[in-house]
Design an enzyme around this catalytic site. Structure first.
Site, PDB file in Angstrom:
ATOM      1  N   CYS A 126      71.616 -58.403  39.324  1.00  0.00           N
ATOM      2  CA  CYS A 126      71.178 -59.096  40.540  1.00  0.00           C
ATOM      3  C   CYS A 126      71.764 -58.463  41.798  1.00  0.00           C
ATOM      4  O   CYS A 126      71.082 -58.363  42.832  1.00  0.00           O
ATOM      5  CB  CYS A 126      71.479 -60.589  40.461  1.00  0.00           C
ATOM      6  SG  CYS A 126      73.221 -61.026  40.302  1.00  0.00           S
ATOM      7  N   HIS A 193      75.223 -65.350  40.802  1.00  0.00           N
ATOM      8  CA  HIS A 193      73.856 -64.851  40.859  1.00  0.00           C
ATOM      9  C   HIS A 193      73.432 -64.768  42.318  1.00  0.00           C
ATOM     10  O   HIS A 193      73.846 -65.602  43.137  1.00  0.00           O
ATOM     11  CB  HIS A 193      72.915 -65.785  40.095  1.00  0.00           C
ATOM     12  CG  HIS A 193      71.502 -65.297  39.994  1.00  0.00           C
ATOM     13  ND1 HIS A 193      71.176 -64.071  39.442  1.00  0.00           N
ATOM     14  CD2 HIS A 193      70.318 -65.851  40.377  1.00  0.00           C
ATOM     15  CE1 HIS A 193      69.864 -63.903  39.485  1.00  0.00           C
ATOM     16  NE2 HIS A 193      69.323 -64.971  40.066  1.00  0.00           N
ATOM     17  N   HIS A 205      64.810 -61.771  42.653  1.00  0.00           N
ATOM     18  CA  HIS A 205      66.100 -61.815  41.959  1.00  0.00           C
ATOM     19  C   HIS A 205      65.967 -61.227  40.558  1.00  0.00           C
ATOM     20  O   HIS A 205      64.868 -60.931  40.087  1.00  0.00           O
ATOM     21  CB  HIS A 205      66.647 -63.248  41.913  1.00  0.00           C
ATOM     22  CG  HIS A 205      65.859 -64.204  41.071  1.00  0.00           C
ATOM     23  ND1 HIS A 205      66.425 -65.227  40.363  1.00  0.00           N
ATOM     24  CD2 HIS A 205      64.525 -64.294  40.811  1.00  0.00           C
ATOM     25  CE1 HIS A 205      65.505 -65.919  39.735  1.00  0.00           C
ATOM     26  NE2 HIS A 205      64.342 -65.370  39.979  1.00  0.00           N
TER      27      HIS A 205
END
Length: 238
Positions: A126, A193, A205
């Site tokens: 990510c 994340h 993402h």
């Protein structure tokens, strides 16, 4: 690669199986030598060359190639292999065990797609997606941080410790702009994340174990968001 070094690398790969082996080709006193290295990667499908081994190889002579294995898989380079090859600036040799098949790849300007890229922690994850988006869309080179899989389970807090150094500052949810980043807490004690806001309620993402994707920002993703950040290149937004 010389046949004798190919044999040494293959033997190393067999010993490391089912984990990936890794090593370097070094020109030492005018002769190509295979230099086996320790793998710091987590799991069976990742390799991270131990920095001490890399430094020792560099002391011996000129490092001219990277070698690693694909246990139980074909030797064709993955997206992560191609990206890491580009970063190294060196040719890569890949051996498949137990089939003993070989393949190679050289730097050629490869860039992984922003959508549909494969997952490989520390290479295509990510944060790598955030870095690549800012490079492609803003011409901004974000710093890269060494990160191992499951760092958030080992007392590390990489996003919160580094977002200011990377040039980000917090903003309010009612001030969203394209390029803002969401930090999220996904089954973790700390934010682990990140996603980029694309506008029109969409985020870009890369969730662990999946292909990178565009998704609607709402529901679960909004619920697990802990911070909204903006990069300082946009001074007018302050």
């Amino acid at each position: 690669m010389l046949p004798e070094n190919q044999a040494l690398a293959l033997d190393h790969a067999r010993q490391a199986y089912p984990r990936e082996s890794c090593g370097l080709l070094v020109i030492r006193k005018g002769r190509e030598v295979y230099w086996p290295c320790r793998n710091l990667g987590v799991g069976t499908d990742q390799f991270v060359i131990h920095p001490e081994d890399y430094a020792k190889a560099d002391e011996q002579g000129q490092i001219v190639a990277v070698v690693h294995s694909h246990p139980g898989l074909p030797p064709e380079p993955s997206q992560a292999d191609r990206v890491a090859c580009e970063a190294s600036g060196l040719p890569w040799y890949i051996v498949s065990v137990p089939s003993d098949a070989w393949a190679s790849v050289e730097p050629s300007g490869y860039v992984a797609p922003l959508v549909g890229r494969e997952w490989s922690h520390g290479v295509l994850d990510c944060y790598a997606l955030v870095r690549d988006w800012f490079r492609a869309e803003r011409g901004v080179e974000l710093p890269n941080f060494v990160r191992f899989d499951d760092w958030w389970k080992r007392g590390e807090n990489l996003y919160l410790e580094n977002f200011a150094q990377a040039g980000f500052f917090p903003v309010d949810a009612d001030e969203l702009k394209v390029g803002d980043c969401f930090l999220m807490q996904v089954a973790s004690p700390v934010p682990n994340h990140a996603a980029v806001y694309l506008g029109d309620g969409l985020i870009l993402h890369h969730l662990q174990g999946r292909l990178s994707s565009r998704d609607v920002y709402g529901g679960y993703w909004q619920k697990v968001t802990t911070h909204i950040l903006r990069h300082g290149h946009d001074h007018s937004s302050r």
